[in-house]
Design a protein around this motif. Structure first.
Motif, PDB file in Angstrom:
ATOM      1  N   PRO A   1       7.721  -3.386  -4.630  1.00 38.00           N
ATOM      2  CA  PRO A   1       8.481  -2.804  -3.524  1.00 38.00           C
ATOM      3  C   PRO A   1       9.835  -3.488  -3.364  1.00 38.00           C
ATOM      4  CG  PRO A   1       6.691  -4.175  -2.711  1.00 38.00           C
ATOM      5  CD  PRO A   1       6.494  -4.045  -4.188  1.00 38.00           C
ATOM      6  N   PRO A   2      10.831  -2.771  -2.870  1.00 38.69           N
ATOM      7  CA  PRO A   2      12.153  -3.379  -2.705  1.00 38.69           C
ATOM      8  C   PRO A   2      12.123  -4.499  -1.687  1.00 38.69           C
ATOM      9  CG  PRO A   2      12.054  -1.234  -1.620  1.00 38.69           C
ATOM     10  CD  PRO A   2      10.784  -1.372  -2.408  1.00 38.69           C
ATOM     11  N   ALA A   3      13.043  -5.433  -1.874  1.00 41.26           N
ATOM     12  CA  ALA A   3      13.138  -6.564  -0.950  1.00 41.26           C
ATOM     13  C   ALA A   3      13.653  -6.079   0.402  1.00 41.26           C
ATOM     14  CB  ALA A   3      14.075  -7.633  -1.522  1.00 41.26           C
TER      15      ALA A   3
ATOM     16  N   ALA B   1       7.527  -0.713  13.589  1.00 45.14           N
ATOM     17  CA  ALA B   1       8.103   0.615  13.824  1.00 45.14           C
ATOM     18  C   ALA B   1       8.630   1.224  12.529  1.00 45.14           C
ATOM     19  CB  ALA B   1       9.223   0.518  14.866  1.00 45.14           C
ATOM     20  N   LEU B   2       9.264   0.408  11.698  1.00 48.08           N
ATOM     21  CA  LEU B   2       9.770   0.916  10.425  1.00 48.08           C
ATOM     22  C   LEU B   2       8.629   1.354   9.513  1.00 48.08           C
ATOM     23  CD1 LEU B   2      12.632  -1.636   9.634  1.00 48.08           C
ATOM     24  CD2 LEU B   2      12.843   0.694  10.495  1.00 48.08           C
ATOM     25  N   LEU B   3       7.544   0.589   9.501  1.00 42.99           N
ATOM     26  CA  LEU B   3       6.392   0.971   8.685  1.00 42.99           C
ATOM     27  C   LEU B   3       5.766   2.262   9.197  1.00 42.99           C
ATOM     28  CD1 LEU B   3       4.624  -2.449   8.003  1.00 42.99           C
ATOM     29  CD2 LEU B   3       5.813  -0.995   6.364  1.00 42.99           C
ATOM     30  N   THR B   4       5.727   2.425  10.514  1.00 43.26           N
ATOM     31  CA  THR B   4       5.181   3.663  11.081  1.00 43.26           C
ATOM     32  C   THR B   4       6.024   4.858  10.670  1.00 43.26           C
ATOM     33  OG1 THR B   4       4.312   2.420  12.975  1.00 43.26           O
ATOM     34  CG2 THR B   4       4.525   4.808  13.218  1.00 43.26           C
ATOM     35  N   ARG B   5       7.340   4.698  10.718  1.00 40.31           N
ATOM     36  CA  ARG B   5       8.226   5.787  10.290  1.00 40.31           C
ATOM     37  C   ARG B   5       8.052   6.079   8.809  1.00 40.31           C
ATOM     38  NH1 ARG B   5      14.066   4.038  12.043  1.00 40.31           N
ATOM     39  NH2 ARG B   5      14.541   5.851  10.724  1.00 40.31           N
ATOM     40  N   ALA B   6       7.938   5.025   7.999  1.00 42.12           N
ATOM     41  CA  ALA B   6       7.745   5.233   6.557  1.00 42.12           C
ATOM     42  C   ALA B   6       6.412   5.919   6.274  1.00 42.12           C
ATOM     43  CB  ALA B   6       7.815   3.895   5.821  1.00 42.12           C
ATOM     44  N   ARG B   7       5.367   5.532   7.009  1.00 45.50           N
ATOM     45  CA  ARG B   7       4.048   6.143   6.813  1.00 45.50           C
ATOM     46  C   ARG B   7       4.078   7.618   7.203  1.00 45.50           C
ATOM     47  NH1 ARG B   7       1.656   3.385  10.251  1.00 45.50           N
ATOM     48  NH2 ARG B   7       1.427   1.515   8.988  1.00 45.50           N
ATOM     49  N   ASP B   8       4.728   7.936   8.333  1.00 48.49           N
ATOM     50  CA  ASP B   8       4.835   9.341   8.753  1.00 48.49           C
ATOM     51  C   ASP B   8       5.627  10.160   7.735  1.00 48.49           C
ATOM     52  OD1 ASP B   8       3.422   8.666  11.003  1.00 48.49           O
ATOM     53  OD2 ASP B   8       5.194   8.459  12.280  1.00 48.49           O
ATOM     54  N   LEU B   9       6.719   9.580   7.241  1.00 49.09           N
ATOM     55  CA  LEU B   9       7.520  10.281   6.242  1.00 49.09           C
ATOM     56  C   LEU B   9       6.728  10.516   4.967  1.00 49.09           C
ATOM     57  CD1 LEU B   9      10.273  11.426   5.399  1.00 49.09           C
ATOM     58  CD2 LEU B   9      10.925   9.143   4.646  1.00 49.09           C
ATOM     59  N   LEU B  10       5.956   9.526   4.554  1.00 48.42           N
ATOM     60  CA  LEU B  10       5.148   9.676   3.352  1.00 48.42           C
ATOM     61  C   LEU B  10       4.046  10.709   3.560  1.00 48.42           C
ATOM     62  CD1 LEU B  10       4.754   8.624   0.497  1.00 48.42           C
ATOM     63  CD2 LEU B  10       3.255   6.861   1.403  1.00 48.42           C
ATOM     64  N   ASP B  11       3.463  10.740   4.769  1.00 46.99           N
ATOM     65  CA  ASP B  11       2.434  11.744   5.053  1.00 46.99           C
ATOM     66  C   ASP B  11       3.024  13.147   5.017  1.00 46.99           C
ATOM     67  OD1 ASP B  11       0.542   9.790   5.306  1.00 46.99           O
ATOM     68  OD2 ASP B  11       0.718   9.637   7.496  1.00 46.99           O
ATOM     69  N   ARG B  12       4.224  13.300   5.597  1.00 51.95           N
ATOM     70  CA  ARG B  12       4.854  14.633   5.563  1.00 51.95           C
ATOM     71  C   ARG B  12       5.212  15.031   4.146  1.00 51.95           C
ATOM     72  NH1 ARG B  12       7.663  12.650  10.124  1.00 51.95           N
ATOM     73  NH2 ARG B  12       9.510  12.324   8.842  1.00 51.95           N
ATOM     74  N   ALA B  13       5.680  14.050   3.367  1.00 48.66           N
ATOM     75  CA  ALA B  13       6.039  14.354   1.982  1.00 48.66           C
ATOM     76  C   ALA B  13       4.813  14.654   1.139  1.00 48.66           C
ATOM     77  CB  ALA B  13       6.821  13.194   1.372  1.00 48.66           C
ATOM     78  N   GLY B  14       3.663  14.065   1.511  1.00 47.14           N
ATOM     79  CA  GLY B  14       2.464  14.265   0.719  1.00 47.14           C
ATOM     80  C   GLY B  14       1.683  15.516   1.077  1.00 47.14           C
TER      81      GLY B  14
ATOM     82  N   HIS C   1       0.831  -1.209   0.000  1.00 47.89           N
ATOM     83  CA  HIS C   1       0.000   0.000   0.000  1.00 47.89           C
ATOM     84  C   HIS C   1       0.865   1.259   0.000  1.00 47.89           C
ATOM     85  CE1 HIS C   1      -3.303   2.689   0.882  1.00 47.89           C
ATOM     86  NE2 HIS C   1      -2.689   3.094   1.983  1.00 47.89           N
ATOM     87  N   LEU C   2       1.873   1.282   0.860  1.00 44.75           N
ATOM     88  CA  LEU C   2       2.755   2.446   0.914  1.00 44.75           C
ATOM     89  C   LEU C   2       3.532   2.622  -0.389  1.00 44.75           C
ATOM     90  CD1 LEU C   2       4.181   2.161   4.551  1.00 44.75           C
ATOM     91  CD2 LEU C   2       2.419   3.707   3.712  1.00 44.75           C
ATOM     92  N   TRP C   3       3.963   1.503  -0.977  1.00 44.91           N
ATOM     93  CA  TRP C   3       4.703   1.595  -2.246  1.00 44.91           C
ATOM     94  C   TRP C   3       3.808   2.120  -3.365  1.00 44.91           C
ATOM     95  CZ3 TRP C   3       9.529   1.943  -3.343  1.00 44.91           C
ATOM     96  CH2 TRP C   3       9.983   1.725  -4.642  1.00 44.91           C
ATOM     97  N   GLN C   4       2.545   1.732  -3.340  1.00 43.98           N
ATOM     98  CA  GLN C   4       1.609   2.239  -4.340  1.00 43.98           C
ATOM     99  C   GLN C   4       1.417   3.744  -4.171  1.00 43.98           C
ATOM    100  OE1 GLN C   4       0.357   0.650  -6.903  1.00 43.98           O
ATOM    101  NE2 GLN C   4      -0.723   2.477  -7.611  1.00 43.98           N
TER     102      GLN C   4
END
Length: 220
Positions: A93-95, A107-120, A76-79
Motif C-alpha cells: 500500500p502507498p505510504a 474517517a479516511l478508512l471509512t471513506r475508502a471502504r465505502d468507495l471500494l464497496d461502491r466500486a465493487g 486489507h483494503l489494498w488487497q
C-alpha cells in the motif's frame, strides 16, 4: 580601665537585642514557611508531571494500537483493490501522505471502504451486449431442440413405450429451451462483473422463444 555602663544603656541594649532576636525569629519563620511552600509546590509539580507521564504513556499505547489497526485495515483494503482490479503486480500500500495537519485516519478508512464497496458492486449489463445475450437465447433454444430431436429419434429407434414417451419428453425439453440460454448469459454477466437484470433476461428468453417457435414450425 573600663568605665561602668549605665543601667539605662544596658537596658536599651537588651531591648534592642530582644527586638533583633524577634526579628530574626520572624524572618526564620518566614524562611521556613517559604521553604515549605516551595517544597509543597515542587511535590505538586512532580506529582502532576508523573500523572502527565502516565497519561502520555496510555495515549502512546492507544496510538500504537490504533496504528496497528489502521495498518491492518489498509493492508486489507489494498488487497481488495489488487483483487478487484486484477493488479497482482502492485506492491504494498502507498505510504501515508504528509498533509501537515491533523487527519482522522478512521474517517479516511471509512471513506475508502465505502468507495471500494461502491466500486465493487456489480452494475447492469450495457446495451452493447444485447446481441450476445440474444445469441445465448438462440444457442439455448437450439441446444434444447437438438436434445428433443435426439430423444424423439431414440424413441423411434427403440419403439414400444419409448416411442410414446420420448416425444413427450422431447417436447418438454424443447419448451425449456428459452431458459437454457440463461446459463451462458449468467457466465457472461459474471465475467463482466455485472448482474443479470430484467432486461438481459428478457432479451435471452425472447430470443429463445422466437428460435424455439421457428424450430418447431420448421420441424413440422
Amino acid at each position: 580601665m573600663n568605665e561602668p555602663v549605665a543601667s539605662e544603656t544596658y537596658a536599651a541594649q537588651l531591648r534592642r537585642l530582644a527586638e533583633l532576636t524577634a526579628r530574626v525569629g520572624e524572618q526564620r519563620g518566614e524562611a521556613h514557611t517559604w521553604y515549605e511552600r516551595q517544597c509543597a509546590a515542587a511535590e505538586r509539580a512532580v506529582t502532576d508531571a508523573g500523572e502527565q507521564v502516565q497519561h502520555a504513556e496510555v495515549e502512546l499505547v492507544e496510538a500504537r494500537e490504533q496504528q496497528e489497526r489502521v495498518d491492518a485495515e489498509v493492508a486489507h483494503l489494498w488487497q481488495q483493490v489488487r483483487t478487484r482490479l486484477g493488479a497482482r503486480r502492485l506492491g504494498g500500500p502507498p505510504a501515508p501522505a504528509n498533509s501537515g495537519g491533523t487527519t482522522d485516519a478512521v474517517a479516511l478508512l471509512t471513506r475508502a471502504r465505502d468507495l471500494l464497496d461502491r466500486a465493487g458492486q456489480p452494475g447492469e449489463l450495457p446495451g452493447s451486449v444485447n446481441p450476445l445475450l440474444a445469441l445465448c437465447g438462440v444457442g439455448g433454444a437450439v441446444f434444447a431442440y437438438a436434445l428433443g430431436a435426439g430423444a424423439r429419434a431414440l424413441g423411434v429407434g427403440y419403439g414400444g413405450d419409448l416411442a410414446v414417451g420420448m416425444p413427450v419428453l422431447a417436447l418438454v425439453v424443447t419448451l425449456f429451451g428459452p431458459l437454457v440460454g440463461l446459463a451462458p448469459a449468467r457466465v457472461l454477466a459474471d465475467r463482466r462483473h455485472a448482474v443479470l437484470g430484467p432486461r438481459p433476461i428478457i432479451v435471452v428468453i425472447g430470443a429463445g422463444l422466437v428460435t424455439t417457435a421457428l424450430l418447431l414450425a420448421l420441424g413440422r
